[in-house]
Design a protein around this motif. Structure first.
Motif, mmCIF file in Angstrom:
data_model
loop_
_atom_site.group_PDB
_atom_site.id
_atom_site.type_symbol
_atom_site.label_atom_id
_atom_site.label_comp_id
_atom_site.label_asym_id
_atom_site.label_seq_id
_atom_site.Cartn_x
_atom_site.Cartn_y
_atom_site.Cartn_z
ATOM 1 N N PRO A 151 0.844 -1.204 0.000
ATOM 2 C CA PRO A 151 0.000 0.000 0.000
ATOM 3 C C PRO A 151 0.873 1.245 0.000
ATOM 4 O O PRO A 151 1.974 1.257 0.553
ATOM 5 C CB PRO A 151 -0.813 -0.121 1.282
ATOM 6 C CG PRO A 151 -0.048 -1.060 2.140
ATOM 7 C CD PRO A 151 0.711 -1.970 1.223
ATOM 8 N N ASN A 152 0.392 2.286 -0.610
ATOM 9 C CA ASN A 152 1.123 3.544 -0.710
ATOM 10 C C ASN A 152 0.397 4.592 0.121
ATOM 11 O O ASN A 152 -0.774 4.841 -0.082
ATOM 12 C CB ASN A 152 1.194 3.978 -2.173
ATOM 13 C CG ASN A 152 2.087 5.173 -2.381
ATOM 14 O OD1 ASN A 152 2.801 5.597 -1.487
ATOM 15 N ND2 ASN A 152 2.044 5.716 -3.575
ATOM 16 N N ILE A 153 1.098 5.201 1.063
ATOM 17 C CA ILE A 153 0.517 6.223 1.928
ATOM 18 C C ILE A 153 1.294 7.510 1.708
ATOM 19 O O ILE A 153 2.513 7.527 1.805
ATOM 20 C CB ILE A 153 0.586 5.804 3.411
ATOM 21 C CG1 ILE A 153 -0.154 4.482 3.614
ATOM 22 C CG2 ILE A 153 0.033 6.893 4.298
ATOM 23 C CD1 ILE A 153 0.026 3.881 4.983
ATOM 24 N N GLN A 154 0.573 8.581 1.368
ATOM 25 C CA GLN A 154 1.201 9.872 1.132
ATOM 26 C C GLN A 154 0.563 10.916 2.028
ATOM 27 O O GLN A 154 -0.653 11.079 2.023
ATOM 28 C CB GLN A 154 1.014 10.310 -0.325
ATOM 29 C CG GLN A 154 1.707 9.434 -1.328
ATOM 30 C CD GLN A 154 1.426 9.904 -2.743
ATOM 31 O OE1 GLN A 154 0.536 10.705 -2.982
ATOM 32 N NE2 GLN A 154 2.194 9.398 -3.681
ATOM 33 N N THR A 177 -4.349 12.806 4.105
ATOM 34 C CA THR A 177 -3.518 11.656 3.796
ATOM 35 C C THR A 177 -4.182 10.858 2.689
ATOM 36 O O THR A 177 -5.377 10.600 2.732
ATOM 37 C CB THR A 177 -3.348 10.770 5.050
ATOM 38 O OG1 THR A 177 -2.825 11.579 6.104
ATOM 39 C CG2 THR A 177 -2.391 9.630 4.776
ATOM 40 N N TYR A 197 -4.342 7.304 0.518
ATOM 41 C CA TYR A 197 -4.037 5.887 0.614
ATOM 42 C C TYR A 197 -4.308 5.223 -0.723
ATOM 43 O O TYR A 197 -5.333 5.440 -1.341
ATOM 44 C CB TYR A 197 -4.912 5.208 1.664
ATOM 45 C CG TYR A 197 -4.710 5.716 3.055
ATOM 46 C CD1 TYR A 197 -3.689 5.229 3.843
ATOM 47 C CD2 TYR A 197 -5.538 6.696 3.577
ATOM 48 C CE1 TYR A 197 -3.495 5.704 5.128
ATOM 49 C CE2 TYR A 197 -5.359 7.173 4.856
ATOM 50 C CZ TYR A 197 -4.330 6.671 5.623
ATOM 51 O OH TYR A 197 -4.148 7.139 6.885
ATOM 52 N N ARG A 198 -3.375 4.415 -1.162
ATOM 53 C CA ARG A 198 -3.595 3.569 -2.325
ATOM 54 C C ARG A 198 -3.516 2.139 -1.837
ATOM 55 O O ARG A 198 -2.533 1.738 -1.232
ATOM 56 C CB ARG A 198 -2.541 3.800 -3.396
ATOM 57 C CG ARG A 198 -2.813 2.964 -4.654
ATOM 58 C CD ARG A 198 -1.663 2.987 -5.584
ATOM 59 N NE ARG A 198 -0.575 2.255 -4.926
ATOM 60 C CZ ARG A 198 0.547 1.924 -5.512
ATOM 61 N NH1 ARG A 198 0.777 2.272 -6.722
ATOM 62 N NH2 ARG A 198 1.488 1.276 -4.859
ATOM 63 N N GLN A 199 -4.535 1.369 -2.087
ATOM 64 C CA GLN A 199 -4.557 -0.005 -1.621
ATOM 65 C C GLN A 199 -3.544 -0.831 -2.376
ATOM 66 O O GLN A 199 -3.215 -0.555 -3.525
ATOM 67 C CB GLN A 199 -5.939 -0.607 -1.820
ATOM 68 C CG GLN A 199 -6.995 -0.017 -0.931
ATOM 69 C CD GLN A 199 -8.329 -0.685 -1.153
ATOM 70 O OE1 GLN A 199 -8.546 -1.339 -2.162
ATOM 71 N NE2 GLN A 199 -9.227 -0.516 -0.214
#
Length: 142
Positions: free
Chosen positions: A98-101, A107, A109-111
């Protein structure tokens, strides 16, 4: 035969499909980015001739088919995505994590990509798409 020019035009086509509505500047002319691959193809036709333009058309056709088979047909046509990225390539580029920015306004979130055994949504069934999203809350109200 090397298809570098066809690859460049295919990348430009994919970029133009992902960024519709934006502006692009080709030499001194500004226009919608949707027309960028066609401007590049016209410039190749004028400068290098019809054989080089036909070489670039192969990249345009390949990019269109890839876009159709991986994004348009599975999303809107209810079909299956037959061209999938191998799992080893996903692991190389971090597609399985997962990508957290952290951004200034919140914030994002990309699963992570689904596990190989799990399927994805198919068709227009809203129950499978929205069934796992929760109850939902109205924003800006009481």
């Amino acid at each position: 035969m090397i298809f570098t020019q066809a690859l460049i035009l295919g990348i430009a086509y994919t970029y133009s499909q992902d960024n519709k509505g934006k502006k692009a500047t080709f030499f001194i002319i500004s226009f919608n980015v949707m027309w960028l691959p066609w401007a590049m193809l016209l410039m190749t036709l004028v400068v290098a001739g019809p054989n080089a333009a036909m070489n670039q058309v192969t990249g345009l056709v390949a990019a269109h088919l890839y876009d159709f088979l991986t994004r348009l047909w599975p999303t809107f046509g209810g079909g299956k995505n037959y061209i999938s990225t191998p799992n080893i390539v996903k692991r190389w580029f971090g597609g399985d994590r997962p990508n957290i920015q952290a951004r200034g306004y919140g914030t994002a979130y990309r699963q992570a990509a689904p596990a190989p055994g799990r399927g994805t949504s198919s068709g227009f069934g809203f129950s499978s798409v929205w069934g796992t999203r929760g109850q939902g809350r109205r924003l800006g109200g009481d």
